[in-house]
Design an enzyme around this catalytic site. Structure first.
Site, mmCIF file in Angstrom:
data_model
loop_
_atom_site.group_PDB
_atom_site.id
_atom_site.type_symbol
_atom_site.label_atom_id
_atom_site.label_comp_id
_atom_site.label_asym_id
_atom_site.label_seq_id
_atom_site.Cartn_x
_atom_site.Cartn_y
_atom_site.Cartn_z
ATOM 1 N N HIS A 76 0.846 -1.186 0.000
ATOM 2 C CA HIS A 76 0.000 0.000 0.000
ATOM 3 C C HIS A 76 0.885 1.240 0.000
ATOM 4 O O HIS A 76 0.417 2.351 0.203
ATOM 5 C CB HIS A 76 -0.939 -0.024 1.212
ATOM 6 C CG HIS A 76 -2.042 -1.028 1.084
ATOM 7 N ND1 HIS A 76 -3.369 -0.717 1.170
ATOM 8 C CD2 HIS A 76 -1.998 -2.354 0.840
ATOM 9 C CE1 HIS A 76 -4.105 -1.808 0.996
ATOM 10 N NE2 HIS A 76 -3.273 -2.815 0.807
ATOM 11 N N ASN A 77 2.197 1.006 -0.185
ATOM 12 C CA ASN A 77 3.178 2.083 -0.137
ATOM 13 C C ASN A 77 3.483 2.563 -1.567
ATOM 14 O O ASN A 77 4.038 1.814 -2.384
ATOM 15 C CB ASN A 77 4.435 1.496 0.549
ATOM 16 C CG ASN A 77 5.568 2.478 0.644
ATOM 17 O OD1 ASN A 77 5.738 3.330 -0.212
ATOM 18 N ND2 ASN A 77 6.365 2.335 1.685
ATOM 19 N N ALA A 78 3.112 3.812 -1.859
ATOM 20 C CA ALA A 78 3.266 4.340 -3.221
ATOM 21 C C ALA A 78 4.736 4.375 -3.644
ATOM 22 O O ALA A 78 5.069 4.153 -4.811
ATOM 23 C CB ALA A 78 2.649 5.735 -3.304
ATOM 24 N N ASP A 83 9.645 -8.734 1.720
ATOM 25 C CA ASP A 83 9.769 -8.563 3.162
ATOM 26 C C ASP A 83 11.253 -8.419 3.447
ATOM 27 O O ASP A 83 12.079 -9.101 2.819
ATOM 28 C CB ASP A 83 9.178 -9.753 3.916
ATOM 29 C CG ASP A 83 8.825 -9.358 5.345
ATOM 30 O OD1 ASP A 83 8.161 -8.334 5.533
ATOM 31 O OD2 ASP A 83 9.233 -10.063 6.291
ATOM 32 N N HIS A 117 20.488 -5.447 -0.445
ATOM 33 C CA HIS A 117 19.761 -6.714 -0.347
ATOM 34 C C HIS A 117 18.614 -6.765 -1.351
ATOM 35 O O HIS A 117 18.327 -7.806 -1.922
ATOM 36 C CB HIS A 117 19.244 -6.889 1.089
ATOM 37 C CG HIS A 117 18.603 -5.655 1.678
ATOM 38 N ND1 HIS A 117 19.151 -4.398 1.565
ATOM 39 C CD2 HIS A 117 17.442 -5.474 2.362
ATOM 40 C CE1 HIS A 117 18.375 -3.524 2.162
ATOM 41 N NE2 HIS A 117 17.335 -4.148 2.646
ATOM 42 N N ARG A 118 17.953 -5.603 -1.602
ATOM 43 C CA ARG A 118 16.859 -5.578 -2.577
ATOM 44 C C ARG A 118 17.394 -5.803 -3.988
ATOM 45 O O ARG A 118 16.815 -6.543 -4.779
ATOM 46 C CB ARG A 118 16.120 -4.238 -2.505
ATOM 47 C CG ARG A 118 14.752 -4.334 -1.848
ATOM 48 C CD ARG A 118 14.094 -2.963 -1.752
ATOM 49 N NE ARG A 118 14.874 -2.079 -0.918
ATOM 50 C CZ ARG A 118 14.846 -2.117 0.419
ATOM 51 N NH1 ARG A 118 14.051 -2.958 1.034
ATOM 52 N NH2 ARG A 118 15.604 -1.322 1.138
HETATM 53 P P1 IMP Z 1 9.412 -4.078 5.369
HETATM 54 O O1 IMP Z 1 10.017 -5.154 4.536
HETATM 55 O O2 IMP Z 1 8.855 -2.966 4.541
HETATM 56 O O3 IMP Z 1 8.483 -4.641 6.418
HETATM 57 O O4 IMP Z 1 10.607 -3.386 6.159
HETATM 58 C C1 IMP Z 1 11.193 -3.881 7.311
HETATM 59 C C2 IMP Z 1 12.086 -2.871 7.954
HETATM 60 O O5 IMP Z 1 13.444 -3.227 7.687
HETATM 61 C C3 IMP Z 1 11.973 -1.453 7.459
HETATM 62 O O6 IMP Z 1 10.986 -0.758 8.133
HETATM 63 C C4 IMP Z 1 13.357 -0.879 7.738
HETATM 64 O O7 IMP Z 1 13.454 -0.379 9.017
HETATM 65 C C5 IMP Z 1 14.258 -2.086 7.668
HETATM 66 N N1 IMP Z 1 14.968 -2.032 6.399
HETATM 67 C C6 IMP Z 1 14.700 -2.738 5.289
HETATM 68 N N2 IMP Z 1 15.530 -2.393 4.301
HETATM 69 C C7 IMP Z 1 16.336 -1.431 4.806
HETATM 70 C C8 IMP Z 1 17.390 -0.655 4.246
HETATM 71 O O8 IMP Z 1 17.757 -0.756 3.066
HETATM 72 N N3 IMP Z 1 17.949 0.238 5.066
HETATM 73 C C9 IMP Z 1 17.565 0.422 6.353
HETATM 74 N N4 IMP Z 1 16.598 -0.256 6.923
HETATM 75 C C10 IMP Z 1 15.974 -1.187 6.148
#
Ligand code: IMP
Length: 207
Positions: free
Chosen positions: A13-15, A73, A192-193
């Protein structure tokens, strides 16, 4: 292997996330639409692993829309803390009633991690990694997952103003500056992404 050309639901739901993922997949003829835009509800992330949670989100969006769906995730895993905060990475930023108004505070979260490390003494091992799992799900129940990571160590105090979340305390392997000090283009190249997306693109589009 299923084709991914055509419409793909991004289970967010994140634009901002939709825009980023849409741009990454546009060169492959994939047309992204968000679960939010389709009015799909956000399922509870009740999994104990990144894979569980990514699959919960992707499957819910695929079932709800009748289209293939992609979810991610991610989080921070600290070696000396047994992999915590892990799937609870965002939760650790949630303020308690005695810590101020409801909401997320990333400096509070970084402080919690550092406090737990400090309890183990000055020579505590400081390795950590960010993990990202991408899950693809199809309406007939088929699914695929791709795991990415970037390894490094935690530094203290936090440094830098770029990025988000735990970036100010994370130094990637081979670097001296934190993710919050690094040129964003370089962060996006090694993150990581990026790693997880490279695996998805290789598997789905053969590149
Ligand atoms: P979600 O996958 O959107 O639930 O994110 C999980 C949480 O991991 C985020 O709210 C961030 O705090 C942390 N996180 C994920 N990727 C990064 C990053 O690239 N840098 C810093 N924090 C991250």
């Amino acid at each position: 292997m299923r084709g991914l050309a055509g419409k793909l639901v991004i289970a967010t739901h994140n634009a901002g996330k939709l825009k980023e993922i849409g741009a990454l997949l546009a060169p492959y003829g994939v047309d992204c639409i968000s679960a939010g835009a389709l009015g799909l509800p956000e399922p509870a992330e009740t999994g104990k692993t990144f894979i569980d949670n990514a699959l919960i989100k992707a499957r819910a969006a695929a079932q709800g829309s009748g289209l293939p769906a992609l979810a991610d995730d991610s989080g921070l895993c600290v070696g000396a803390l047994g992999g915590r905060p892990g799937v609870y990475t965002a939760d650790w930023a949630e303020r308690q009633w005695f810590e101020g108004p409801p909401g997320r505070d990333w400096y509070l979260a970084m402080g919690k991690v550092e406090g737990l490390l400090a309890q183990q003494g000055p020579d505590v091992e400081r390795s950590a990694h960010f993990a990202c799992v991408l899950a693809l799900a199809w309406p007939d129940g088929e699914s695929a997952v791709y795991e990415g990571r970037v390894s490094g160590h935690l530094t203290w105090p936090p440094r830098g103003t770029l990025g988000f979340g735990y970036d100010p305390v994370f130094v990637a392997e081979g670097h001296e500056v934190t993710f919050a000090e690094l040129d964003p283009a370089e962060k996006h190249r090694i993150s990581h992404r990026a790693d997880a997306f490279a695996k998805l693109v290789a598997a789905q589009f053969g590149r």
